[in-house]
Design an enzyme around this catalytic site. Structure first.
Site, PDB file in Angstrom:
ATOM      1  N   ASP A 100      -0.775   1.694  -4.506  1.00  0.00           N
ATOM      2  CA  ASP A 100      -0.629   0.256  -4.355  1.00  0.00           C
ATOM      3  C   ASP A 100       0.702  -0.083  -3.694  1.00  0.00           C
ATOM      4  O   ASP A 100       1.740   0.539  -3.977  1.00  0.00           O
ATOM      5  CB  ASP A 100      -0.705  -0.399  -5.746  1.00  0.00           C
ATOM      6  CG  ASP A 100      -0.623  -1.897  -5.689  1.00  0.00           C
ATOM      7  OD1 ASP A 100      -1.591  -2.525  -5.231  1.00  0.00           O
ATOM      8  OD2 ASP A 100       0.423  -2.442  -6.101  1.00  0.00           O
ATOM      9  N   GLU A 157      -1.989   1.845   0.512  1.00  0.00           N
ATOM     10  CA  GLU A 157      -2.264   0.454   0.858  1.00  0.00           C
ATOM     11  C   GLU A 157      -1.152  -0.047   1.777  1.00  0.00           C
ATOM     12  O   GLU A 157      -0.037  -0.321   1.330  1.00  0.00           O
ATOM     13  CB  GLU A 157      -2.338  -0.422  -0.396  1.00  0.00           C
ATOM     14  CG  GLU A 157      -2.738  -1.852  -0.064  1.00  0.00           C
ATOM     15  CD  GLU A 157      -2.375  -2.848  -1.148  1.00  0.00           C
ATOM     16  OE1 GLU A 157      -3.039  -3.895  -1.220  1.00  0.00           O
ATOM     17  OE2 GLU A 157      -1.415  -2.597  -1.902  1.00  0.00           O
TER      18      GLU A 157
END
Length: 743
Positions: free
Chosen positions: A233, A265
């Site tokens: 993330d 990400e």
């Protein structure tokens, strides 16, 4: 997490030393994972916000049998728990606000997480974890309740359960974050993006070696429990060098002994080249945001023909380094991509995702939500703990379990060795068809009317069973039957649907994969001694009594050291589905396992193969039960692990090749029985008749496949023979022989 959509949130204490000491223990416990056989597939099911019990059930009952290679799960670390917020009760985004690295979350306990990983591995499915490593909870939080009871101070930047203190975070004008409020304002300023707070989330000082070690300790704890990879993330907000240092500290996975898979990400859109997704690929794959947005444009504009130009699109990274998707939890909420509310278009886009050779596909399933209240919680109890997924309940998305998507997973697995699309046909702006070499053909109709046209399929002549509508059965087709003649086929693609044909779904070639027999027949876990001794294999010379026949079972199956292969079935001679009474097969001809067993004559029965490790853990093959009949004469069954059809044949590969001491010759090819082009799973040939190397391999009947020979030295270095791939087609005979010379 994305810079444009992350909302702000208005935990027993464990020291780092205690967490580190626990890693050694769980690594030993997790070592059993090394005995499992994982599916050779690049397809991941992203079961976002499903609790651990539900992920376990999905792996066992759907993902493993369908051939998925991995499942992505939500962040497992302990997070804040918000009974109230600006988005209602327990908004979904609280899980991206960790307060410790303990594994007590709204999805379950550490023990439930560990059991989930084991269940998925036993089903052949890897586990990828959504890892939040850029930050902890919001510095402006006013609530400090947590799911595991850990304490933290938002304004004081203290997280004693890790432990982290004030000096472990970036702060305003601290020499790293040159910003008065310490919050990112300039999204093209590298220093600000990577050293200041993303929407007031307490930004970890990842330049610090101590912080790097604590993050790596958390990730290694998960690796020790069997985790195979990470979706990272907010990876854009961690400097590449910092994250590279963290990756360098990671252990190899327990199941495959390799570095964990990494998908980062990195949201697209920056004008600074240092913040583009392609700038981060040295640390791993990146999520395919541009690809997902491009798919929405073409499906919404009725221009599927433009999908033929994908190789010329300006995408985030190469195919080999992209985690491709139609949507994810962020994108579906702001509508920048297709989402489940788009109905047929969304489903068709996922079919295309699985059919087209770009990236590693991640098929998404979350929970339903209101477009006017996108922060709402997944279904949960009053304390915020997520309840079990129920796919008959409209509160959950369950596309990964649909017949069409599971069929497309099988189609992709059958065609994945071909990395280009050929025979592209645009029947109309919204109807297309293409093939993956000689292994599969796919057609898509995003219009409101059925379309009939003749397509060049690339397939050998024969009758194929559409994967979208059910695939093949043992006697014909569960799905729509389509005949290929002269390499072409007249295909009717229904309105808003697709057709998918491949070499592993031919009429009479087997049923769609199913789960193993009922839980009552698989629940026994014999002790290691019972596993090794309580299932004697009768000698082939045993006299056949009236009403019985001798059945020889041959199965191609690779195993790890200490793991054996057994056959178990519906009659008493095969243990009546009780794994404790399964019949152990001989490994004398490894990787072909074989034994002759007395079974009832003139009868019908079902059987499957299982693997048992030294601890008695059982792994079922994932294909449908094999249904056969006996007469009054001896019979032989030749099969391949996880190949659905009961009809298989043995091909003996003879290769003339000279080698140096310590170097051996292997055969590898396009089908699972030949390792699916994975050199790690290549078949070792015997040098008993050097310089001719030889080995019989069980492969499906009536199948065309490609293959090549390779050499491996003592260090595992691989040398491929030169020239184009070799090709071979089996018929219905019991045995075949091919003789080749190294080129």
């Amino acid at each position: 997490m994305r810079q444009r959509s992350r909302r702000l949130l208005v935990g027993a204490v464990t020291s780092l030393a205690a967490l580190a000491s626990g890693i050694a223990a769980v690594s030993l416990a997790g070592s059993a994972s090394a005995a499992v056989t994982l599916n050779s597939s690049d397809v991941t099911a992203n079961l976002w916000s499903w609790n651990w019990n539900s992920v376990s059930a999905a792996c066992t009952n759907h993902l493993g049998p369908a051939g998925y290679g991995a499942v992505q799960v939500a962040p497992p670390a302990e997070s804040v728990s918000l009974a109230t917020s600006d988005s209602g009760v327990h908004p979904w985004w609280e899980i991206y606000q960790p307060v410790s690295y303990n594994l007590t979350s709204r999805f379950g306990t550490r023990a439930q997480f560990s059991s989930m990983v084991t269940a998925c591995h036993n089903a052949g499915v890897r586990v990828y974890v959504d890892a939040v490593v850029n930050h902890m909870a919001g510095a402006n939080n006013t609530l400090t309740t947590t799911y595991g009871g850990s304490t933290f101070s938002p304004s004081g930047y203290t997280y004693p359960a890790v432990p982290y203190g004030y000096s472990d975070f970036h702060h305003a004008n601290d020499g790293y974050c040159s910003d008065d409020d310490a919050v990112i304002d300039d999204w093209n300023n590298v220093s600000e993006v990577q050293n200041c707070m993303l929407l007031s989330l307490s930004d970890l000082k990842t330049q610090d070696s101590g912080v790097q070690t604590k993050i790596a300790t958390y990730l290694n704890d998960l690796v020790g429990l069997g985790v195979d990879g990470f979706r990272v993330d907010a990876a854009k907000h961690v400097a590449k060098a910092d994250f590279a240092a963290i990756i360098a500290k990671l252990n190899n996975t327990t199941a495959e002994g390799v570095k964990p898979y990494i998908a980062q990400e990195i949201f697209t859109g920056a004008s600074n080249s240092e913040l583009l997704p392609s700038a981060f690929t040295s640390n791993g794959d990146v999520l395919g945001f541009s690809y997902a947005m491009g798919l929405k444009t073409q499906f919404n504009n009725g221009t599927l023909g433009n999908l033929s130009t994908i190789p010329s699109w300006s995408l985030d990274a190469t195919s080999a380094q992209t985690a491709a998707m139609v949507t994810n939890h962020d994108l579906e909420r702001d509508g920048t991509t297709l989402r489940y509310q788009d109905g047929t278009k969304y489903t068709l886009a996922n079919y295309f995702l699985l059919a087209y050779p770009y990236g590693q596909p991640f098929v998404y399933d979350g929970f339903t939500f209101s477009t006017s209240s996108t922060g709402q919680s997944p279904p949960a109890d009053s304390s915020g703990f997520v309840t079990d997924t129920n796919c008959s309940n409209s509160a959950w998305q369950c596309l990964t379990q649909s017949t069409g998507v599971k069929g497309m997973v099988g189609w992709r697995n059958a065609t994945q060795s071909v990395t280009t699309a050929s025979n592209w046909t645009t029947t109309s702006g919204n109807v297309i068809g293409f093939s993956r070499g000689s292994l599969g053909w796919f057609g898509l109709n995003n219009s409101s009317s059925a379309s009939t046209a003749t397509y060049t399929t690339g397939l050998a002549d024969g009758t194929y069973c559409d994967r979208i509508t059910g695939g093949a059965s043992s006697t014909g087709c569960n799905g729509t039957a389509i005949t290929v003649s002269g390499g072409t086929a007249s295909v009717t693609i229904p309105a808003g649907s697709a057709v998918a044909l491949d070499v592993n779904a031919r009429s009479g070639g087997g049923t769609s994969p199913t789960a193993s027999p009922s839980a009552s027949s698989t629940s026994s876990s014999p002790s290691p001694s019972a596993s090794a001794s309580s299932s004697p294999t009768p000698s082939p010379s045993v006299t056949t009594s009236a009403g019985t026949v001798q059945a020889t079972f041959n199965v191609y199956a690779t195993t790890s050291t200490g793991t054996d292969v057994y056959v178990v079935g519906s009659n008493s001679g095969l243990g009546s589905w009780n794994t404790a009474n399964a019949i152990k097969l001989s490994a004398a001809g490894y990787p072909i396992w074989s034994s002759t067993i007395t079974v009832p004559g003139n009868s019908s029965f079902e059987y499957k193969y299982i693997k048992k490790d030294a601890s008695g853990n059982v792994t079922w093959e994932s294909n449908a039960n094999r249904a056969v009949s006996t007469g009054s004469a001896a019979i032989t069954y030749t099969n391949s692990w996880n190949v659905a059809n009961a009809s298989a044949t043995a091909v003996t590969f003879n290769e003339t090749a000279t080698t140096t001491t310590g170097t051996n010759v292997y055969v590898v090819g396009s089908i699972d029985a030949l390792g699916a082009w994975n050199t790690t799973n290549a078949i070792p040939l015997s040098s008993a008749n050097y310089p001719t190397w030889s080995k019989p391999v069980v492969v499906p009947q009536s199948t065309t496949f490609s293959y090549k020979y390779i050499k491996k030295d003592a260090s595992g270095n691989v040398t491929w023979e030169s020239g184009s791939n070799r090709s071979y087609t089996t018929g219905t005979a019991a045995t075949y022989t091919v003789s080749d010379t190294w080129k």
